[in-house]
Motif scaffolding. Structure first.
Motif, PDB file in Angstrom:
ATOM      1  N   ASP A 269       0.891  -1.206   0.104  1.00  0.00           N
ATOM      2  CA  ASP A 269      -0.054   0.016   0.037  1.00  0.00           C
ATOM      3  C   ASP A 269       0.871   1.284   0.185  1.00  0.00           C
ATOM      4  O   ASP A 269       2.057   1.119  -0.071  1.00  0.00           O
ATOM      5  CB  ASP A 269      -0.970   0.009   1.015  1.00  0.00           C
ATOM      6  N   ARG A 270       0.411   2.320   0.039  1.00  0.00           N
ATOM      7  CA  ARG A 270       1.101   3.576  -0.218  1.00  0.00           C
ATOM      8  C   ARG A 270       1.743   3.897   1.148  1.00  0.00           C
ATOM      9  O   ARG A 270       3.127   4.389   0.874  1.00  0.00           O
ATOM     10  CB  ARG A 270      -0.050   4.895  -0.284  1.00  0.00           C
ATOM     11  N   SER A 271       1.393   3.406   2.395  1.00  0.00           N
ATOM     12  CA  SER A 271       1.971   3.551   3.620  1.00  0.00           C
ATOM     13  C   SER A 271       3.321   2.866   3.466  1.00  0.00           C
ATOM     14  O   SER A 271       4.482   3.344   3.940  1.00  0.00           O
ATOM     15  CB  SER A 271       1.443   3.171   4.791  1.00  0.00           C
TER      16      SER A 271
ATOM     17  N   VAL B  56       7.333  -3.294  -9.240  1.00  0.00           N
ATOM     18  CA  VAL B  56       6.224  -2.716  -9.424  1.00  0.00           C
ATOM     19  C   VAL B  56       5.957  -1.824  -8.323  1.00  0.00           C
ATOM     20  O   VAL B  56       6.072  -2.240  -7.195  1.00  0.00           O
ATOM     21  CB  VAL B  56       4.864  -3.521  -9.502  1.00  0.00           C
ATOM     22  N   TYR B  57       6.283  -0.415  -8.419  1.00  0.00           N
ATOM     23  CA  TYR B  57       6.060   0.515  -7.132  1.00  0.00           C
ATOM     24  C   TYR B  57       4.516   1.226  -7.089  1.00  0.00           C
ATOM     25  O   TYR B  57       4.411   1.797  -6.045  1.00  0.00           O
ATOM     26  CB  TYR B  57       7.194   1.813  -7.566  1.00  0.00           C
TER      27      TYR B  57
ATOM     28  N   ASP C 260      -3.724   0.435  -4.382  1.00  0.00           N
ATOM     29  CA  ASP C 260      -4.268   1.126  -5.222  1.00  0.00           C
ATOM     30  C   ASP C 260      -4.730   0.449  -6.456  1.00  0.00           C
ATOM     31  O   ASP C 260      -5.565   0.891  -7.248  1.00  0.00           O
ATOM     32  CB  ASP C 260      -3.277   2.258  -5.497  1.00  0.00           C
ATOM     33  N   MET C 261      -3.875  -0.573  -6.882  1.00  0.00           N
ATOM     34  CA  MET C 261      -4.081  -0.977  -8.205  1.00  0.00           C
ATOM     35  C   MET C 261      -5.328  -1.811  -8.057  1.00  0.00           C
ATOM     36  O   MET C 261      -6.223  -1.836  -8.979  1.00  0.00           O
ATOM     37  CB  MET C 261      -3.108  -2.026  -8.441  1.00  0.00           C
TER      38      MET C 261
ATOM     39  N   PHE D  20      -1.636  13.028  -5.797  1.00  0.00           N
ATOM     40  CA  PHE D  20      -0.744  12.706  -4.352  1.00  0.00           C
ATOM     41  C   PHE D  20       0.491  13.473  -4.599  1.00  0.00           C
ATOM     42  O   PHE D  20       1.070  14.126  -3.610  1.00  0.00           O
ATOM     43  CB  PHE D  20      -0.782  11.211  -4.079  1.00  0.00           C
ATOM     44  N   VAL D  21       1.281  13.048  -5.682  1.00  0.00           N
ATOM     45  CA  VAL D  21       2.624  13.605  -5.795  1.00  0.00           C
ATOM     46  C   VAL D  21       2.398  15.002  -5.611  1.00  0.00           C
ATOM     47  O   VAL D  21       3.718  15.803  -5.057  1.00  0.00           O
ATOM     48  CB  VAL D  21       3.352  12.830  -6.959  1.00  0.00           C
ATOM     49  N   ARG D  22       1.812  15.729  -6.643  1.00  0.00           N
ATOM     50  CA  ARG D  22       1.648  16.972  -6.731  1.00  0.00           C
ATOM     51  C   ARG D  22       1.597  17.690  -5.582  1.00  0.00           C
ATOM     52  O   ARG D  22       2.084  18.414  -5.091  1.00  0.00           O
ATOM     53  CB  ARG D  22       0.698  17.416  -7.954  1.00  0.00           C
ATOM     54  N   THR D  23       0.615  17.110  -4.665  1.00  0.00           N
ATOM     55  CA  THR D  23       0.254  17.550  -3.184  1.00  0.00           C
ATOM     56  C   THR D  23       1.318  17.624  -2.436  1.00  0.00           C
ATOM     57  O   THR D  23       1.921  18.577  -1.747  1.00  0.00           O
ATOM     58  CB  THR D  23      -0.974  16.891  -2.572  1.00  0.00           C
ATOM     59  N   THR D  24       1.976  16.550  -2.471  1.00  0.00           N
ATOM     60  CA  THR D  24       3.392  16.385  -1.761  1.00  0.00           C
ATOM     61  C   THR D  24       4.417  17.381  -2.111  1.00  0.00           C
ATOM     62  O   THR D  24       5.210  18.003  -1.037  1.00  0.00           O
ATOM     63  CB  THR D  24       3.611  14.975  -1.718  1.00  0.00           C
ATOM     64  N   LEU D  25       4.698  17.723  -3.534  1.00  0.00           N
ATOM     65  CA  LEU D  25       5.785  18.534  -3.838  1.00  0.00           C
ATOM     66  C   LEU D  25       5.200  19.866  -3.427  1.00  0.00           C
ATOM     67  O   LEU D  25       6.151  20.513  -2.817  1.00  0.00           O
ATOM     68  CB  LEU D  25       5.838  18.370  -5.310  1.00  0.00           C
ATOM     69  N   VAL D  26       4.237  20.301  -3.660  1.00  0.00           N
ATOM     70  CA  VAL D  26       3.742  21.552  -3.448  1.00  0.00           C
ATOM     71  C   VAL D  26       3.894  21.862  -2.098  1.00  0.00           C
ATOM     72  O   VAL D  26       4.170  22.932  -1.322  1.00  0.00           O
ATOM     73  CB  VAL D  26       2.390  21.998  -3.786  1.00  0.00           C
TER      74      VAL D  26
END
Length: 288
Positions: free
Chosen positions: A110-112, A169-170, A175-176, A205-211
């Motif tokens: 999972d993402r965690s 597979v990352y 999520d898959m 999620f990535v965009r939120t984290t980066l910002v």
């Protein structure tokens, strides 16, 4: 942990302050050597773990201020950098932990679990950079963790096809399942509605984290701050490129062309002069 794709390592950047190039180069050599043990050559998993154990003994020797039993020249240089800049050793041990994961772990439940891997493989680089410039405050460390994690996730989503060829597979398995995407679909490079929704979710999620971590670039002065602004907008631009392809990362790896780099440069200057990130994080719920 593919160091050659590691956007977190600004070894060759012209914006990197000259005084930092030598210590960063030494840190890079240490990480590169450990990553090669985990990923390169024809060693068995057991042999790789044994070599990583030897490498850990080298770090232990640096901590104890004695000669390293392996790679004595490399660890001697590292000891000098650590002493000069009062660097913590914990990030190096975290990176070794990630190398061990690379040997054994090829899927993330999972993402965690994926973020835990990033905590060991990506975040230490930002932590070391902040310690090098004497800016390792709790706020800065938290933002650096966000930037480094986002950077690594971006590289994962760029390299879905290449990683599949390495049996990696990352994309989190949970999520898959949620979006009804299978490994067979990745193998065939199928871009359908299910795949589009999954990738939109991950990229949001990535965009939120980066910002979230972007304000760090406005708190770091000088050329390193400019470097960070560029890294942030470079990452955001890659996300835009993935979106513009309809999330098809199979036919061609999304990379930045000359025009994209011009866009990144303009956005970097605007961010630096306006003292504003200039990008709002999208809603995760809106892409769920």
């Amino acid at each position: 942990m593919d160091v050659d794709q590691y956007e977190n390592f600004p070894v060759a950047s012209v914006l990197l302050p000259k005084a930092l190039r030598a210590p960063i180069g030494i840190i890079y050599q240490v990480v590169r050597t450990a990553a090669d043990i985990a990923d390169e050559g024809d060693w068995s998993p057991a042999e790789r773990h044994a070599r990583l154990a030897d490498f850990r003994a080298g770090l232990d020797a640096v901590a104890a201020r004695r000669a390293a039993p392996v790679h004595p020249l490399l660890f001697g240089k590292l000891a000098g950098v650590i002493a000069q800049y009062k660097l913590p050793l914990a990030p190096f041990y975290d990176l070794l932990h990630a190398c061990g994961q690379d040997i054994d772990t090829r899927r993330y439940a999972d993402r965690s679990a994926l973020l835990d891997y990033c905590r060991h493989s990506a975040s230490p680089i930002g932590q070391l950079m902040l310690h090098l410039v004497g800016a390792a405050t709790p706020e800065n460390l938290a933002d650096a963790d966000a930037i480094c994690t986002a950077s690594q996730l971006i590289s994962f989503w760029q390299d879905v096809a290449a990683d599949w060829e390495k049996d990696r597979v990352y994309l989190p398995l949970a999520d898959m399942r949620r979006f009804n995407v299978t490994e067979a679909q990745i193998a065939r490079g199928v871009v359908d509605d299910a795949w589009t929704k999954l990738m939109a979710y991950e990229i949001s999620f990535v965009r939120t984290t980066l910002v979230r971590g972007a304000p760090l670039a406005l708190r770091i002065p000088g050329r390193l701050g400019i470097e960070l602004c560029g890294a942030i907008h470079g990452g955001l631009r890659i996300l835009e490129r993935i979106e513009k392809t309809g999330y098809d990362v199979f036919r061609e790896r999304p990379v930045l062309n000359t025009f994209d780099w011009c866009v990144v440069a303009v956005r970097t200057v605007v961010m630096r002069l306006s003292r504003r990130v200039g990008v709002e994080a999208g809603s995760l719920e809106g892409n769920a």
